[in-house]
Design a protein around this motif. Structure first.
Motif, short mmCIF file in Angstrom:
data_model
loop_
_atom_site.label_atom_id
_atom_site.label_comp_id
_atom_site.label_asym_id
_atom_site.label_seq_id
_atom_site.Cartn_x
_atom_site.Cartn_y
_atom_site.Cartn_z
N GLY A 89 0.80 -1.22 0.00
CA GLY A 89 0.00 0.00 0.00
C GLY A 89 0.83 1.27 0.00
N VAL A 90 2.15 1.16 -0.02
CA VAL A 90 3.01 2.33 -0.02
C VAL A 90 3.25 2.75 -1.46
CG1 VAL A 90 5.30 3.22 0.55
CG2 VAL A 90 4.13 1.71 2.13
N SER A 91 3.09 4.02 -1.74
CA SER A 91 3.25 4.51 -3.09
C SER A 91 4.59 5.22 -3.26
CB SER A 91 2.14 5.49 -3.43
OG SER A 91 2.33 6.03 -4.71
N SER A 92 5.07 5.20 -4.48
CA SER A 92 6.30 5.88 -4.82
C SER A 92 5.97 7.02 -5.78
CB SER A 92 7.28 4.90 -5.45
OG SER A 92 8.44 5.56 -5.83
N ILE A 93 5.83 8.22 -5.25
CA ILE A 93 5.49 9.38 -6.07
C ILE A 93 6.76 9.89 -6.75
CG2 ILE A 93 4.67 11.76 -5.96
CD1 ILE A 93 2.73 10.93 -3.84
N PRO A 94 6.68 10.23 -8.03
CA PRO A 94 7.86 10.74 -8.75
C PRO A 94 8.42 12.01 -8.12
CG PRO A 94 6.07 10.29 -10.28
CD PRO A 94 5.51 10.15 -8.89
N VAL A 95 9.75 12.14 -8.20
CA VAL A 95 10.45 13.28 -7.63
C VAL A 95 11.42 13.83 -8.66
CG1 VAL A 95 12.08 14.00 -5.83
CG2 VAL A 95 10.28 12.39 -5.28
N ASP A 96 11.49 15.15 -8.78
CA ASP A 96 12.50 15.81 -9.60
C ASP A 96 13.59 16.30 -8.66
OD1 ASP A 96 10.88 15.44 -11.82
OD2 ASP A 96 10.00 17.44 -11.69
N ILE A 97 14.86 16.11 -9.05
CA ILE A 97 15.98 16.55 -8.22
C ILE A 97 16.85 17.48 -9.05
CG2 ILE A 97 17.95 15.86 -6.81
CD1 ILE A 97 16.65 13.05 -6.65
N LEU A 98 17.05 18.69 -8.55
CA LEU A 98 17.86 19.70 -9.22
C LEU A 98 19.19 19.83 -8.48
CD1 LEU A 98 18.07 22.05 -11.31
CD2 LEU A 98 17.06 23.51 -9.55
N ASP A 99 20.29 19.72 -9.22
CA ASP A 99 21.63 19.87 -8.66
C ASP A 99 22.11 21.26 -9.03
OD1 ASP A 99 24.25 19.72 -7.83
OD2 ASP A 99 24.79 18.01 -9.08
N SER A 100 22.05 22.19 -8.07
CA SER A 100 22.50 23.55 -8.31
C SER A 100 23.88 23.73 -7.68
CB SER A 100 21.50 24.56 -7.74
OG SER A 100 21.60 24.64 -6.35
N PRO A 101 24.57 24.82 -7.96
CA PRO A 101 25.91 25.01 -7.39
C PRO A 101 25.93 25.04 -5.86
CG PRO A 101 25.58 26.51 -9.22
CD PRO A 101 24.26 25.85 -8.96
N LYS A 102 24.86 25.52 -5.23
CA LYS A 102 24.87 25.66 -3.77
C LYS A 102 24.08 24.61 -3.02
CE LYS A 102 25.63 30.62 -3.75
NZ LYS A 102 25.17 31.91 -3.28
N ASP A 103 23.12 23.92 -3.72
CA ASP A 103 22.31 22.95 -3.02
C ASP A 103 21.67 21.95 -3.97
OD1 ASP A 103 20.26 25.78 -2.22
OD2 ASP A 103 20.35 24.73 -4.11
N TYR A 104 21.03 20.94 -3.36
CA TYR A 104 20.22 19.97 -4.09
C TYR A 104 18.77 20.30 -3.76
CZ TYR A 104 24.60 17.37 -4.38
OH TYR A 104 25.89 17.01 -4.61
N ASN B 273 0.97 24.96 -2.82
CA ASN B 273 0.20 24.62 -4.01
C ASN B 273 0.36 23.16 -4.43
OD1 ASN B 273 -0.69 27.33 -4.22
ND2 ASN B 273 1.19 27.87 -5.30
N GLY B 274 0.43 22.26 -3.45
CA GLY B 274 0.52 20.84 -3.75
C GLY B 274 1.88 20.35 -4.17
N VAL B 275 2.92 21.18 -4.01
CA VAL B 275 4.28 20.77 -4.36
C VAL B 275 5.15 20.87 -3.12
CG1 VAL B 275 6.30 21.23 -5.79
CG2 VAL B 275 4.01 21.56 -6.75
N LEU B 276 5.77 19.75 -2.75
CA LEU B 276 6.72 19.72 -1.65
C LEU B 276 8.11 20.01 -2.22
CD1 LEU B 276 7.46 19.04 1.33
CD2 LEU B 276 7.73 16.66 0.58
N THR B 277 8.77 21.02 -1.66
CA THR B 277 10.12 21.40 -2.10
C THR B 277 11.06 21.24 -0.92
OG1 THR B 277 9.17 23.02 -3.63
CG2 THR B 277 11.52 23.23 -3.12
N ILE B 278 12.10 20.43 -1.12
CA ILE B 278 13.09 20.19 -0.07
C ILE B 278 14.43 20.68 -0.59
CG2 ILE B 278 14.25 18.46 1.35
CD1 ILE B 278 11.73 16.70 0.86
N VAL B 279 15.09 21.54 0.20
CA VAL B 279 16.39 22.09 -0.19
C VAL B 279 17.45 21.54 0.77
CG1 VAL B 279 17.74 24.20 -0.49
CG2 VAL B 279 15.30 24.20 -1.07
N VAL B 280 18.45 20.89 0.18
CA VAL B 280 19.58 20.35 0.95
C VAL B 280 20.82 21.12 0.53
CG1 VAL B 280 20.94 18.30 1.50
CG2 VAL B 280 18.51 18.06 0.93
N GLU B 281 21.33 21.92 1.45
CA GLU B 281 22.52 22.71 1.13
C GLU B 281 23.74 21.81 0.94
OE1 GLU B 281 23.29 25.91 3.84
OE2 GLU B 281 21.22 26.62 3.75
N LYS B 282 24.67 22.29 0.10
CA LYS B 282 25.92 21.57 -0.11
C LYS B 282 26.98 22.10 0.84
CE LYS B 282 25.36 20.59 -5.02
NZ LYS B 282 25.94 20.80 -6.36
#
Length: 156
Positions: free
Chosen positions: A41-56, A132-141
């Motif tokens: 019953g666990v779902s795997s929702i698609p995720v986009d990952i952006l690799d920027s110079p300062k963070d993911y 607006n229904g979008v979860l955004t997670i920022v991980v600093e480098k």
């Protein structure tokens, strides 16, 4: 068996031209036939990952889930875990006797995604927001390590 999985992963990465930097986020996933009671019953929702110079930056669509039902944690020092046991609320008809004749916009009962973070991820500097229904997670480098200096020593 592990070699076969690695070969298949390499073929998929080549087929879809996934850059090497993005491979570090992938974790082996089970096939649908290997579903256990724990993952049922666990779902795997698609995720986009952006690799920027300062963070993911991770982007995940979570329509209808309030931010209070979403948990973002780091486990085992380098594993980013996104989970929710929340349910999206259905819009009920205003009149008595109303019923749905089609339900296509279902949010999974449970949501669970795990990502192995790279060595340069600062696990102490992670932020998340849900708008607006979008979860955004920022991980600093972390800053790059200083390059070793070469000191020339005179021979007397």
């Amino acid at each position: 068996m592990s070699r076969v999985i690695d070969d298949v992963a390499a073929a998929v990465n080549h087929l879809f031209d996934i850059p090497e930097t993005m491979e570090k986020f992938t974790t082996p996933s089970r096939s649908p036939h290997q579903e256990t009671n724990k993952s049922k019953g666990v779902s795997s929702i698609p995720v986009d990952i952006l690799d920027s110079p300062k963070d993911y930056i991770f982007f995940m669509d979570v329509p209808g889930l309030p931010k209070s039902d979403i948990q973002v944690t780091v486990e085992d020092e380098r594993t980013l875990v996104i989970r929710s046991n929340g349910k999206r609320k259905r819009e009920d008809g205003e009149e008595e006797g109303c019923k749905y004749i089609r339900l296509e916009r279902r949010v999974p009962q449970k949501l669970l995604r795990k990502f192995k973070l790279p060595e340069d991820a600062n696990v102490s500097a992670i932020s998340a927001k849900c708008e607006n229904g979008v979860l955004t997670i920022v991980v600093e480098k972390l800053p790059p390590p200083p390059k070793p200096k070469t000191v020339e020593v005179a021979i007397s």
